[in-house]
Design an enzyme around this catalytic site. Structure first.
Site, PDB file in Angstrom:
ATOM      1  CG  ASN A  35      -1.830   1.213   1.254  1.00 53.30           C
ATOM      2  OD1 ASN A  35      -1.430   2.317   1.615  1.00 53.30           O
ATOM      3  ND2 ASN A  35      -3.074   1.010   0.870  1.00 53.30           N
TER       4      ASN A  35
ATOM      5  CB  SER B  78      -5.121   2.595  -3.979  1.00 58.23           C
ATOM      6  OG  SER B  78      -5.593   3.841  -3.503  1.00 58.23           O
ATOM      7  CD  GLU B  79      -5.572   3.967   1.865  1.00 57.59           C
ATOM      8  OE1 GLU B  79      -5.348   4.907   2.644  1.00 57.59           O
ATOM      9  OE2 GLU B  79      -4.688   3.442   1.170  1.00 57.59           O
ATOM     10  CG  ASN B  80      -9.156   4.507  -3.913  1.00 57.00           C
ATOM     11  OD1 ASN B  80      -8.049   3.977  -3.850  1.00 57.00           O
ATOM     12  ND2 ASN B  80      -9.571   5.135  -4.994  1.00 57.00           N
TER      13      ASN B  80
ATOM     14  CB  SER C 109      -9.981  -1.715   0.208  1.00 60.37           C
ATOM     15  OG  SER C 109      -8.660  -1.261   0.158  1.00 60.37           O
TER      16      SER C 109
END
Length: 205
Positions: free
Chosen positions: A20, A42-44, A84
């Site tokens: 990440n 990517s945490e989205n 996620s």
């Protein structure tokens, strides 16, 4: 300077890792990893992030968690934020590359709030620090006013009690083990005396 830091941090990533990348300097790491070597997350809700787009590659529908435009590698996957964060909290993300405002001599990070300034929220930093196997901090060694950002004690709010594993700046790379800061590498042209003068925390050589 930022490119130097990102390039050095990329060398710490191991083949096959899911990684990440945080906001700021961490996003530049994507320029220095070979396609297929690591899988950028990517945490989205994207796994398989590529390097930043050229103007010709720009797609307004492809952004990272910091709302910056991205590209994706062949075979990239998309999912919602719940999935996620389940990946992060479930231990399925091997490493996080994060920016920081301060890091103390034990490797504890402050990266989300400055007292008296607008606070937008901690974002995914707490989850990442708790859930990933390896944490790499990338940041400038000092503030714009020349104050050290590697300090003996934090003066800004902690992001987590979990320490970083590595700290990479334009001056040096440090490793953190058992709450002790150890110098791994000096950047070219940097002397040990210069590093000590700009580092407020004690470290081993």
């Amino acid at each position: 300077m930022k490119e130097l830091i990102a390039r050095r941090a990329a060398r710490l990533l191991k083949s096959g890792w899911v990684v990440n990348l945080g906001i700021g300097i961490p996003t530049l790491v994507s320029r220095y990893v070979d396609e297929g070597a690591v899988f950028l997350h990517s945490e989205n809700g994207v796994l398989g992030v590529g390097p930043p787009p050229t103007p010709a590659q720009l797609d307004v529908n492809l952004i990272d968690a910091g709302k910056r435009p991205i590209t994706v590698r062949p075979g990239a996957a998309y999912f919602d934020s719940a999935q996620s964060f389940a990946m992060i909290r479930g231990g399925h993300v091997d490493a996080a590359v994060l920016g920081a405002l301060q890091v103390d001599g034990r490797g504890i990070i402050a990266n989300w709030a400055i007292p008296g300034e607008l606070v937008l929220g901690v974002g995914g930093a707490m989850d990442l620090l708790s859930g990933v196997r390896s944490v790499i901090v990338v940041m400038s060694h000092t503030t714009r006013d020349g104050e050290p950002k590697i300090v003996s004690e934090l003066t800004l709010p902690k992001s987590s009690l979990r320490p970083a594993d590595y700290i990479v700046t334009e001056l040096a790379t440090f490793r953190v083990r058992e709450s002790v800061l150890t110098l791994e590498e000096l950047m070219e042209g940097v002397s040990l005396d210069d590093l000590r003068s700009r580092t407020a925390a004690a470290f081993r050589t």
